[in-house]
Design an enzyme around this catalytic site. Structure first.
Site, PDB file in Angstrom:
ATOM      1  N   THR A  12       0.826  -1.206   0.000  1.00  0.00           N
ATOM      2  CA  THR A  12       0.000   0.000   0.000  1.00  0.00           C
ATOM      3  C   THR A  12       0.862   1.257   0.000  1.00  0.00           C
ATOM      4  OG1 THR A  12      -1.801  -1.061   1.165  1.00  0.00           O
ATOM      5  CG2 THR A  12      -1.714   1.322   1.314  1.00  0.00           C
ATOM      6  N   GLY A  64      -9.582  -5.033  -0.142  1.00  0.00           N
ATOM      7  CA  GLY A  64      -9.088  -4.752   1.214  1.00  0.00           C
ATOM      8  C   GLY A  64      -9.562  -3.413   1.730  1.00  0.00           C
ATOM      9  N   GLY A  90      -1.170  -2.929   5.614  1.00  0.00           N
ATOM     10  CA  GLY A  90      -1.207  -4.229   6.285  1.00  0.00           C
ATOM     11  C   GLY A  90      -2.486  -4.974   5.989  1.00  0.00           C
ATOM     12  N   GLY A 127      -5.817  -5.765   5.456  1.00  0.00           N
ATOM     13  CA  GLY A 127      -6.968  -4.890   5.297  1.00  0.00           C
ATOM     14  C   GLY A 127      -8.205  -5.344   6.045  1.00  0.00           C
TER      15      GLY A 127
HETATM   16  N1  ASP Z   1      -3.958  -3.000   3.045  1.00  0.00           N
HETATM   17  C1  ASP Z   1      -3.820  -3.729   1.814  1.00  0.00           C
HETATM   18  C2  ASP Z   1      -4.935  -4.713   1.644  1.00  0.00           C
HETATM   19  O1  ASP Z   1      -5.376  -5.307   2.621  1.00  0.00           O
HETATM   20  C3  ASP Z   1      -2.582  -4.486   1.709  1.00  0.00           C
HETATM   21  C4  ASP Z   1      -1.393  -3.646   1.670  1.00  0.00           C
HETATM   22  O2  ASP Z   1      -0.914  -3.205   2.731  1.00  0.00           O
HETATM   23  O3  ASP Z   1      -0.946  -3.408   0.546  1.00  0.00           O
HETATM   24  O4  ASP Z   1      -5.332  -4.944   0.523  1.00  0.00           O
END
Ligand code: ASP
Length: 262
Positions: free
Chosen positions: A120, A150, A172, A174
């Site tokens: 992310t 997510g 993290g 999601g």
């Molecule tokens: N937060 C994102 C998700 O759950 C994952 C990431 O940190 O890229 O899709």
């Protein structure tokens, strides 16, 4: 370049929010290179907040975005081939300090793409007029279920901006962030007088409280900025870093405190 889902497709999520509570979001978008720019168009050009899947794709094409082939990068292809050998469906977010190359006193060394199960990009900003805004974009969890979305495109999940108070973004796992409306919670904690790091810590503690057994298995990090320009972060596990740029510094990397230690 992002890792694909378990069926081999890269699917993208993104959202954006400005100082007037305007927001735009796309989810499960394929074959468009910059989903955040499509989210911006949703915000600027439609009466809606969120477009998903085929509808978001058609909207992007109608607004001048070009369709990409959807082919995987070489790195992503290799990682996908590796993953296919076991096809183990285990949607667990990596924890940075458990990966090779992490040194506890500095930013993580560069990892191979396959070691990164999330990517992310969350950005929160305070401009010269004192106005806050933010964006959040990702290809999501690698080898996720096709159709899985997510926290990153969810307003109040991966991003929230309240121009009276502050802004927050997350990275993290999601699912965990969505469960507690994570970034909205962080902003509300700042409204109640907490500084950015304290507010992020309260959100992490909420995750621990609702799921003490599982918290050891996933990484979540929150990052926050308040109206005075104070910033801070807090994560479940060590290894979460963020980059801060202001008029005086060309960008410094800051290591967040975390609940667990190495
Ligand atoms: N937060 C994102 C998700 O759950 C994952 C990431 O940190 O890229 O899709």
């Amino acid at each position: 370049g992002g890792n694909p889902d378990r069926d081999g497709f890269v699917t993208l999520d993104a959202c954006i929010m400005d100082e007037k509570y305007n927001c735009g979001s796309v989810a499960f978008l394929q074959k468009i290179k910059n989903p955040i720019s499509v989210a911006r168009k949703v915000m600027d050009m439609t009466p809606h907040v969120m477009l998903v899947g085929e509808g978001a794709y058609q909207f992007a094409l109608e607004n001048g975005f070009e369709a990409e082939s959807g082919n995987l990068s070489d790195d992503a292809k290799n990682e996908y081939q590796k993953w296919l050998r076991t096809s183990e469906y285990k949607p667990v977010m990596n924890i940075e300090h458990k990966q090779s190359g992490f040194q506890s006193q500095s930013a993580p060394a560069k990892l191979n793409s396959g070691e990164i199960n999330h990517d992310t990009m969350g950005i929160i900003a305070l401009d010269d007029h004192g106005d806050l805004s933010g964006s959040c974009t990702t290809s999501g969890m690698g080898f996720k279920m096709h159709g899985r979305v997510g926290d990153s495109p969810i307003i109040g999940g991966g991003l929230y901006v309240d121009n009276e108070i502050g802004a927050a973004t997350s990275s993290g796992q999601g699912e965990e962030v969505i469960r507690i409306c994570g970034t909205h919670l962080v902003v509300e904690m700042m409204r109640m007088g907490k500084n950015p790091e304290e507010a992020c810590k309260i959100a992490i503690e909420r995750l621990l409280k609702i799921n003490p057994e599982k918290a050891n298995e996933f990484q979540v990090g929150f990052l926050a900025l308040n109206k005075n320009g104070e910033h801070g972060a807090y994560s479940m596990h060590p290894g979460f870093t963020y980059s801060m740029t202001d008029n005086d510094s060309g960008g410094i990397v800051i290591k967040a405190n975390s609940h667990f230690s190495i």
